[in-house]
Design a protein around this motif. Sequence first.
Motif, PDB file in Angstrom:
ATOM      1  N   ALA A   1       4.076  10.306  -4.801  1.00 57.12           N
ATOM      2  CA  ALA A   1       2.881   9.843  -4.088  1.00 57.12           C
ATOM      3  C   ALA A   1       2.176   8.733  -4.859  1.00 57.12           C
ATOM      4  O   ALA A   1       1.704   7.772  -4.277  1.00 57.12           O
ATOM      5  N   GLU A   2       2.136   8.845  -6.195  1.00 58.84           N
ATOM      6  CA  GLU A   2       1.395   7.871  -6.998  1.00 58.84           C
ATOM      7  C   GLU A   2       2.175   6.593  -7.267  1.00 58.84           C
ATOM      8  O   GLU A   2       1.620   5.511  -7.298  1.00 58.84           O
TER       9      GLU A   2
ATOM     10  N   GLY B   1       5.499   5.862  -5.935  1.00 63.99           N
ATOM     11  CA  GLY B   1       6.510   5.470  -4.963  1.00 63.99           C
ATOM     12  C   GLY B   1       7.911   5.792  -5.442  1.00 63.99           C
ATOM     13  O   GLY B   1       8.120   6.242  -6.577  1.00 63.99           O
TER      14      GLY B   1
ATOM     15  N   PHE C   1       2.177  13.828   2.653  1.00 67.77           N
ATOM     16  CA  PHE C   1       2.811  12.921   3.611  1.00 67.77           C
ATOM     17  C   PHE C   1       3.319  11.671   2.898  1.00 67.77           C
ATOM     18  O   PHE C   1       4.408  11.186   3.183  1.00 67.77           O
ATOM     19  N   ALA C   2       2.519  11.160   1.960  1.00 68.58           N
ATOM     20  CA  ALA C   2       2.912   9.937   1.252  1.00 68.58           C
ATOM     21  C   ALA C   2       4.251  10.131   0.547  1.00 68.58           C
ATOM     22  O   ALA C   2       5.124   9.256   0.610  1.00 68.58           O
TER      23      ALA C   2
ATOM     24  N   LEU D   1       7.009  10.236   3.070  1.00 72.77           N
ATOM     25  CA  LEU D   1       7.255   8.883   3.574  1.00 72.77           C
ATOM     26  C   LEU D   1       8.120   8.081   2.601  1.00 72.77           C
ATOM     27  O   LEU D   1       9.058   7.379   3.006  1.00 72.77           O
ATOM     28  N   GLU D   2       7.821   8.202   1.317  1.00 72.95           N
ATOM     29  CA  GLU D   2       8.634   7.519   0.296  1.00 72.95           C
ATOM     30  C   GLU D   2      10.099   7.945   0.419  1.00 72.95           C
ATOM     31  O   GLU D   2      11.013   7.131   0.324  1.00 72.95           O
TER      32      GLU D   2
ATOM     33  N   ARG E   1       2.085  10.680  13.678  1.00 69.17           N
ATOM     34  CA  ARG E   1       2.919  10.085  12.634  1.00 69.17           C
ATOM     35  C   ARG E   1       2.593   8.595  12.479  1.00 69.17           C
ATOM     36  O   ARG E   1       2.481   8.089  11.368  1.00 69.17           O
ATOM     37  N   GLY E   2       2.438   7.918  13.618  1.00 71.14           N
ATOM     38  CA  GLY E   2       2.062   6.501  13.589  1.00 71.14           C
ATOM     39  C   GLY E   2       0.704   6.289  12.942  1.00 71.14           C
ATOM     40  O   GLY E   2       0.511   5.352  12.167  1.00 71.14           O
ATOM     41  N   LEU E   3      -0.242   7.172  13.225  1.00 67.96           N
ATOM     42  CA  LEU E   3      -1.569   7.088  12.610  1.00 67.96           C
ATOM     43  C   LEU E   3      -1.464   7.309  11.099  1.00 67.96           C
ATOM     44  O   LEU E   3      -2.153   6.644  10.320  1.00 67.96           O
TER      45      LEU E   3
ATOM     46  N   LEU F   1       1.073   6.575   9.196  1.00 71.33           N
ATOM     47  CA  LEU F   1       1.649   5.356   8.608  1.00 71.33           C
ATOM     48  C   LEU F   1       0.579   4.275   8.464  1.00 71.33           C
ATOM     49  O   LEU F   1       0.488   3.601   7.437  1.00 71.33           O
ATOM     50  N   ALA F   2      -0.272   4.133   9.489  1.00 70.61           N
ATOM     51  CA  ALA F   2      -1.359   3.139   9.433  1.00 70.61           C
ATOM     52  C   ALA F   2      -2.319   3.473   8.290  1.00 70.61           C
ATOM     53  O   ALA F   2      -2.827   2.577   7.609  1.00 70.61           O
TER      54      ALA F   2
ATOM     55  N   THR G   1      -1.683   4.755   5.427  1.00 72.72           N
ATOM     56  CA  THR G   1      -1.180   4.372   4.104  1.00 72.72           C
ATOM     57  C   THR G   1      -1.527   2.917   3.791  1.00 72.72           C
ATOM     58  O   THR G   1      -1.594   2.534   2.648  1.00 72.72           O
ATOM     59  N   LEU G   2      -1.758   2.100   4.812  1.00 68.56           N
ATOM     60  CA  LEU G   2      -2.162   0.701   4.594  1.00 68.56           C
ATOM     61  C   LEU G   2      -3.675   0.534   4.646  1.00 68.56           C
ATOM     62  O   LEU G   2      -4.176  -0.574   4.770  1.00 68.56           O
TER      63      LEU G   2
ATOM     64  N   ARG H   1       1.817   0.459  -0.824  1.00 68.79           N
ATOM     65  CA  ARG H   1       1.012   1.655  -1.038  1.00 68.79           C
ATOM     66  C   ARG H   1       0.772   1.926  -2.529  1.00 68.79           C
ATOM     67  O   ARG H   1      -0.295   2.381  -2.913  1.00 68.79           O
ATOM     68  N   THR H   2       1.775   1.637  -3.350  1.00 66.84           N
ATOM     69  CA  THR H   2       1.670   1.952  -4.775  1.00 66.84           C
ATOM     70  C   THR H   2       1.715   0.691  -5.645  1.00 66.84           C
ATOM     71  O   THR H   2       1.956   0.783  -6.844  1.00 66.84           O
TER      72      THR H   2
ATOM     73  N   ASP I   1      -0.078   2.931  18.112  1.00 66.22           N
ATOM     74  CA  ASP I   1       0.234   3.902  17.048  1.00 66.22           C
ATOM     75  C   ASP I   1       1.439   4.745  17.437  1.00 66.22           C
ATOM     76  O   ASP I   1       2.247   5.114  16.583  1.00 66.22           O
TER      77      ASP I   1
ATOM     78  N   GLY J   1       4.886   5.120  15.410  1.00 65.04           N
ATOM     79  CA  GLY J   1       5.428   6.434  15.036  1.00 65.04           C
ATOM     80  C   GLY J   1       6.867   6.600  15.496  1.00 65.04           C
ATOM     81  O   GLY J   1       7.711   7.128  14.767  1.00 65.04           O
TER      82      GLY J   1
END
Lengths: 207, 207
Positions: free
Chosen positions: A28-29, A31, A107-108, A111-112, A167-169, A171-172, A174-175, B118-119, B164, B168
């Motif tokens: 998470a920290e 990647g 989740f992060a 996702l990685e 899931r799309g939300l 992902l958004a 994370t940015l 993200r990282t 979104d 996803g």
Amino acid sequence: MTTTRVPQTERTRAMRARLLEACVEVLAERGWSGTSTTVVSQRAGVSRGAQLHHFPSKTDLVVAAVEHLAAVRRDELAAAVARLPEGEGRTRAVLGMFADHFVGPVFASALELWVAARTDPALLEAVAPFERHLGRETHRLAVELLGADESRPGVRELVQATLDLVRGLGLATTLGDDTARRGRILDQWAVTLDRELARPAPTEEHA
Amino acid sequence: MTTTRVPQTERTRAMRARLLEACVEVLAERGWSGTSTTVVSQRAGVSRGAQLHHFPSKTDLVVAAVEHLAAVRRDELAAAVARLPEGEGRTRAVLGMFADHFVGPVFASALELWVAARTDPALLEAVAPFERHLGRETHRLAVELLGADESRPGVRELVQATLDLVRGLGLATTLGDDTARRGRILDQWAVTLDRELARPAPTEEHA
């Protein structure tokens, strides 16, 4: 006879858990590209030798970490389910619960792993069946919590769309997407979903 | 006087374009951690010196590549818009167009960049404002193509939810999601969206 063996097993289990939790934190920290078994061993306070004994490769370690994660998330979800209100506001609360499931360090790190698996066949082979299983489980839970009747046309797809939406939300987010926007979208989706799930079947509709 | 300078500028532009396109390909094929400026230079058939002259760091190169991508995607979208049908089936066609926007190598390389950002604070600083701008542009296009009236309550959020959702779905696709499932979800979403966008305002509804 087992006095020395039981503590050993306990210690082994605790060490594995520390490694897996450290792995999730590091993913998470830092990647995927910043995660190495060395960094994870250090974070967990576990010797390299012990780490290599339990998880010979980075893939072994991260796959186990994500399975561990999934178990933690399942427990968290079960606790969140117990707190859901009945009646008015339930749909919105269910959506909020799933949306929360797709943010934060857990989740992060998933996702990685997904994104790394895209270009790493060995990792994909380990992750994809597991993700499919988790996806089906999440879908079943959503159907149950929303009280959705999947025998009616379109209902299954609306539940799937709901999970793809969160899931799309995620992902958004994370940015750097804001929670206010997410909240408004979920508010509206709860209204629409309640309306759609309560709709009469197409034949009745034209009566 | 300029006979030698014009071809030089042309050559420079062509070289930059080759580097950027090679970078997108490599990101999509090998992911963020498998992308290096050396690999991209080789793929583009450009010398290391020339590459370093144009893009001193990996961050410079990938940020420029994704901006280049965005321009390509904008052109592709414009072409797709011109092919959209009017009347029945338009909403579904609009959804299909946006969903296609979030699959394939172009989305894959953007996803690699998002997740890496993200990282990576320097990368995030370069990518986030650009992504916000692109997000607003895509939203405006969706509103226009769907003929959505955002002055009505809930409509803005439904358009956001639509984008979104396709994001996803795009993420699910990278893990091997099937097009049949995507198609059914979009079919249902089109029906729901048409119904919701055509709804009378809340005050009229109770009349």
